[in-house]
Design a protein around this motif. Structure first.
Motif, PDB file in Angstrom:
ATOM      1  N   PRO A 123       0.800  -1.224   0.000  1.00  0.00           N
ATOM      2  CA  PRO A 123       0.000   0.000   0.000  1.00  0.00           C
ATOM      3  C   PRO A 123       0.838   1.282   0.000  1.00  0.00           C
ATOM      4  N   ARG A 153       1.049  -6.301   3.542  1.00  0.00           N
ATOM      5  CA  ARG A 153       1.281  -5.279   4.569  1.00  0.00           C
ATOM      6  C   ARG A 153       0.095  -4.315   4.656  1.00  0.00           C
ATOM      7  N   ALA A 154      -1.099  -4.884   4.564  1.00  0.00           N
ATOM      8  CA  ALA A 154      -2.313  -4.077   4.638  1.00  0.00           C
ATOM      9  C   ALA A 154      -2.323  -3.274   5.937  1.00  0.00           C
ATOM     10  N   ALA A 155      -2.947  -2.127   5.887  1.00  0.00           N
ATOM     11  CA  ALA A 155      -3.075  -1.215   7.031  1.00  0.00           C
ATOM     12  C   ALA A 155      -1.739  -0.625   7.459  1.00  0.00           C
ATOM     13  N   SER A 156      -0.767  -0.576   6.530  1.00  0.00           N
ATOM     14  CA  SER A 156       0.517   0.034   6.867  1.00  0.00           C
ATOM     15  C   SER A 156       0.812   1.238   5.975  1.00  0.00           C
ATOM     16  N   PRO A 159      -4.945   3.023   2.654  1.00  0.00           N
ATOM     17  CA  PRO A 159      -5.995   2.055   2.993  1.00  0.00           C
ATOM     18  C   PRO A 159      -6.374   1.173   1.793  1.00  0.00           C
ATOM     19  N   THR A 160      -6.699  -0.085   2.067  1.00  0.00           N
ATOM     20  CA  THR A 160      -7.018  -1.043   1.011  1.00  0.00           C
ATOM     21  C   THR A 160      -8.120  -0.529   0.093  1.00  0.00           C
ATOM     22  N   GLU A 161      -9.143   0.097   0.649  1.00  0.00           N
ATOM     23  CA  GLU A 161     -10.245   0.618  -0.167  1.00  0.00           C
ATOM     24  C   GLU A 161      -9.724   1.650  -1.162  1.00  0.00           C
ATOM     25  N   THR A 174      -6.116  -9.728   1.699  1.00  0.00           N
ATOM     26  CA  THR A 174      -5.123  -8.859   2.323  1.00  0.00           C
ATOM     27  C   THR A 174      -4.254  -9.701   3.249  1.00  0.00           C
ATOM     28  N   ARG A 176      -1.993  -8.902   6.522  1.00  0.00           N
ATOM     29  CA  ARG A 176      -1.754  -7.805   7.458  1.00  0.00           C
ATOM     30  C   ARG A 176      -0.273  -7.541   7.673  1.00  0.00           C
ATOM     31  N   SER A 177      -0.020  -6.351   8.096  1.00  0.00           N
ATOM     32  CA  SER A 177       1.358  -5.952   8.386  1.00  0.00           C
ATOM     33  C   SER A 177       1.644  -6.262   9.842  1.00  0.00           C
ATOM     34  N   ASP A 178       2.308  -7.372  10.080  1.00  0.00           N
ATOM     35  CA  ASP A 178       2.616  -7.771  11.453  1.00  0.00           C
ATOM     36  C   ASP A 178       3.831  -8.687  11.417  1.00  0.00           C
TER      37      ASP A 178
END
Length: 183
Positions: A123, A153-156, A159-161, A174, A176-178
């Motif tokens: 993103p 790395r979604a939400a990093s 935004p995906t939308e 997605t 996630r970024s963790d």
């Protein structure tokens, strides 16, 4: 590996002839490659199908690398590779092909036969711009309807939308970024 754990038969093809590292990432060293098999065939060796050539990972996943080096891959005639993967698909539930990001003749032959083309994207603006270019090329090649995003790395970042809106391609999944959890 997750599909294999669910009882699905999976063939993973490393078709990245530039920086491919699927076998190394899976801890599979010294596996035969398509380049090796096809060179052997030219020297009078047997004709071997992709299904026969694939090595089995400890998870049960069948893995096949086209090449172990980016040099001397001219033997990998794109239409022959694509046809061999099509034949191999008959013996598995899923054939997943990892490609180098390019519009090479090999990739284009594989794009033509793909049911779905999953496009990993982070993103951030450079990655989004690259996928916008892919979207435009896919439109020209008549394959845009088979593209789907995997936002890594979604939400990093963006935004995906907003990534979906900017690119105009739906998000399939997605990740996630963790990093700490992943490690």
């Amino acid at each position: 590996a997750a599909l294999t754990a669910k009882g699905r038969r999976v063939l993973l093809v490393d078709a990245d002839t530039v920086t491919g590292h699927v076998t190394t990432s899976l801890g599979m060293e010294g596996v035969p490659t398509v380049v090796d098999a096809w060179r052997d065939e030219l020297e009078g060796g047997p004709v071997v199908s992709f299904d026969e050539l694939a090595s089995v990972h400890t998870s049960g996943l069948k893995v096949l690398a086209l090449s172990s080096s980016p040099i001397h891959t001219e033997i990998l005639e794109p239409q022959r590779v694509a046809a061999a993967i099509t034949v191999a698909r008959r013996s598995v539930d899923y054939a997943i092909v990892d490609l180098h990001p390019s519009y090479s003749p090999l990739n284009r032959a594989l794009f033509d036969r793909a049911d779905r083309i999953l496009v990993p994207v982070t993103p951030d603006l450079p990655a989004i711009r690259a996928v916008v270019q892919l979207r435009d090329v896919a439109e020209e090649l008549g394959m845009r309807d088979r593209l789907a995003l995997i936002v890594n790395r979604a939400a990093s970042g963006v935004p995906t939308e907003d990534v979906e809106k900017a690119i105009g391609i739906p998000c399939y999944a997605t990740i996630r970024s963790d990093g700490k959890v992943l490690v």
